[in-house]
Motif scaffolding. Structure first.
Motif, PDB file in Angstrom:
ATOM      1  N   UNK A  43       0.836  -1.209   0.000  1.00 12.05           N
ATOM      2  CA  UNK A  43       0.000   0.000   0.000  1.00 12.05           C
ATOM      3  C   UNK A  43       0.868   1.255   0.000  1.00 12.05           C
ATOM      4  N   UNK A  44       1.681   1.410  -1.016  1.00  8.59           N
ATOM      5  CA  UNK A  44       2.691   2.465  -1.061  1.00  8.59           C
ATOM      6  C   UNK A  44       2.071   3.862  -1.155  1.00  8.59           C
ATOM      7  N   UNK A  45       1.094   4.040  -2.012  1.00  9.64           N
ATOM      8  CA  UNK A  45       0.503   5.367  -2.194  1.00  9.64           C
ATOM      9  C   UNK A  45      -0.188   5.844  -0.922  1.00  9.64           C
ATOM     10  N   UNK A  46      -0.930   4.966  -0.269  1.00  7.55           N
ATOM     11  CA  UNK A  46      -1.608   5.338   0.971  1.00  7.55           C
ATOM     12  C   UNK A  46      -0.591   5.670   2.058  1.00  7.55           C
ATOM     13  N   UNK A  47       0.465   4.868   2.143  1.00  2.00           N
ATOM     14  CA  UNK A  47       1.510   5.122   3.135  1.00  2.00           C
ATOM     15  C   UNK A  47       2.152   6.488   2.901  1.00  2.00           C
ATOM     16  N   UNK A  48       2.482   6.791   1.666  1.00  2.00           N
ATOM     17  CA  UNK A  48       3.157   8.057   1.361  1.00  2.00           C
ATOM     18  C   UNK A  48       2.246   9.256   1.603  1.00  2.00           C
ATOM     19  N   UNK A  99       2.194   5.311  14.497  1.00  2.00           N
ATOM     20  CA  UNK A  99       2.391   3.891  14.764  1.00  2.00           C
ATOM     21  C   UNK A  99       1.091   3.111  14.586  1.00  2.00           C
ATOM     22  N   UNK A 100      -0.005   3.649  15.106  1.00  2.00           N
ATOM     23  CA  UNK A 100      -1.295   2.961  14.958  1.00  2.00           C
ATOM     24  C   UNK A 100      -1.676   2.827  13.484  1.00  2.00           C
ATOM     25  N   UNK A 101      -1.506   3.906  12.739  1.00  2.00           N
ATOM     26  CA  UNK A 101      -1.866   3.877  11.320  1.00  2.00           C
ATOM     27  C   UNK A 101      -0.984   2.910  10.540  1.00  2.00           C
ATOM     28  N   UNK A 102       0.330   3.032  10.720  1.00  2.00           N
ATOM     29  CA  UNK A 102       1.260   2.237   9.918  1.00  2.00           C
ATOM     30  C   UNK A 102       1.192   0.754  10.264  1.00  2.00           C
TER      31      UNK A 102
END
Length: 466
Positions: A365-370, A401-404
């Motif tokens: 999920x690269x785009x969401x992470x960025x 941290x919770x999100x990632x």
């Protein structure tokens, strides 16, 4: 490409042969973005016996930006070698190196020889092959070699964990900086607390009996260390400072000889410097030392993450945080064991850990992470710019941290080894082994399988007889 010769040695019990003393060559490393020079400062012997593994004098791990060999001057036989990285090696990749020269003090340590030796330092070229760049000859009978070079003000040696003879174990030295005499008890508690964190983390958990842990805490006149961005300046014994390379969270000491002469009072292979501060920060350089702000809420994570750099040469897998380093001009295969340019997926260096039919590159999920991380990084800059309380930074990190953790530890390839794009400070063109790892985020996750194996190899180098 030069050929490195490896020497087979008869393995004998460590106790059967008296260990030599430790010799140290202090030198100056000078240059800019396009040139570098070395000059000898002095040669010393340290007061303690060489703590290294006598059965593994030759380094075959292929780690580090630099590499040095100690060879018998008469025969050319290599008697010792190690890879390493350095502050200079990082600085030369910064923008400042394009405009000025700088000089850094550095050191090489090795078993004291009984006859003249030739020391050859090599550096990786643009294709990451080692090339010789400096040679110096050392004669142990030289009257100018300084004997028993160590600071008398290091304080008493603390045995935090004694697992065996230093020659048969990895010796971790924890140094305190910015602790006053009244805070020595605090240093001991900090050192034991963070050592326990390390040994709760694999592979250190399983290899605990292969490690000795020592502590030294030279007394500081003032509590804390320098933080120039906040106009805080301290003359601490080790000289540790925030804002290294103008990066507010990066903690280093540039006072190499002060560091070495304090450390010389203990047996050590690796060093962790605890700075007496609650501000988020730390640093780690392969073969030199790692640092952490002991009182910050994220100290347990930073301690382990930065120690991964220092002990095993692990690359930073993150790529969204601000760093001082300029982007790479070309994509070559990194020497770091946990990053790849994926130039040839069929020859992936951790390919033996990849399941059949795993897609390379591996989707995540690269785009969401960025998108999320870009917003978080701006909040982080705003907190520092406004000099807001450290509790606000802690809260932001907990939210991240919770999100990632939720994002990176779900999906079909979570927890599996592949090649996930985004690593080595670059969003494109470099890949990490797993979606999440201690070297990527502050999530409550372990080292990935590739990082664990890389650490094990170094633990073997210092604690295995063959």
């Amino acid at each position: 490409m030069r050929v490195i010769l490896f020497v087979s040695m008869l393995v004998v019990p460590a106790a059967a042969v008296a260990a030599p003393k430790t010799m140290r060559v202090d030198f100056y490393h000078t240059g800019n973005a396009t040139e570098e020079r070395f000059s000898l400062d002095r040669v010393v012997t340290e007061p303690l016996a060489w703590p290294g593994n006598p059965a593994r004098p030759i380094d075959e791990t292929n780690r580090g930006k630099y590499f040095f060999e100690v060879a018998d001057a008469a025969t050319g036989r290599i008697v010792y070698s190690r890879g390493f990285s350095s502050i200079y090696g990082e600085w030369e990749t910064n923008a400042e190196a394009k405009s000025i020269h700088r000089t850094f003090s550095e050191s090489l340590r090795f078993p004291a020889p009984d006859k003249p030796v030739r020391i050859v330092v090599s550096k990786r070229d643009p294709k990451n092959a080692f090339r010789d760049i400096w040679t110096v000859t050392v004669d142990p009978s030289d009257k100018f070699i300084v004997p028993d070079a160590a600071s008398p003000d290091a304080g008493p040696l603390l045995a935090i964990q004694r697992s065996g003879d230093p020659s048969e174990k990895l010796d971790l030295l924890i140094l305190g900086d910015g602790y006053t005499p009244a805070e020595r008890g605090k240093f001991e508690r900090d050192a034991r607390r963070l050592a326990d964190v390390l040994f709760q983390t694999s592979p250190f958990k399983e290899r605990r009996r292969d490690v000795n842990v020592w502590g030294l805490c030279p007394a500081a006149l003032q509590s804390g260390v320098s933080r120039p961005s906040q106009h805080i300046y301290r003359r601490s014994p080790l000289g540790a400072t925030f804002d290294a390379f103008d990066t507010e969270r990066y903690v280093l000491t540039f006072e190499n000889k002060a560091f070495r002469e304090i450390a010389a009072n203990a047996p050590y292979d690796v060093v962790e410097i605890l700075v007496n501060s609650a501000t988020y920060g730390g640093g780690g350089i392969y073969g030199l030392y790692s640092t952490v702000a002991a009182d910050n809420a994220w100290a347990p994570y930073v301690f382990v993450h930065e120690f991964g750099h220092h002990i095993a040469g692990l690359a930073d897998e993150y790529y969204t945080s601000d760093v001082a380093y300029l982007p790479a001009a070309d994509r070559v295969e990194p020497w770091e064991p946990n990053a790849t340019a994926l130039l040839d997926p069929a020859s992936l260096k951790w390919g033996d850990l990849v399941e059949p039919r795993m897609p390379l590159p591996t989707p995540w999920a690269k785009e969401e992470f960025e998108r999320y991380t870009k917003e978080a990084q701006q909040k982080r800059r705003d907190i520092r710019a406004a000099n807001r309380p450290e509790a606000e930074m802690d809260a932001l990190f907990r939210e991240e941290q919770r999100h990632d953790t939720a994002l990176l530890n779900s999906g079909p390839y979570a927890g599996k080894v592949g090649a996930f794009e985004g690593a080595n400070y670059e969003a494109r063109g470099y890949y990490r082994p797993q979606a999440d790892c201690i070297m990527f985020t502050r999530d409550a996750v372990p080292f990935c399988a590739v990082c664990r194996r890389a650490i094990d190899a170094i633990l073997d180098l210092y604690s295995r007889l063959q």
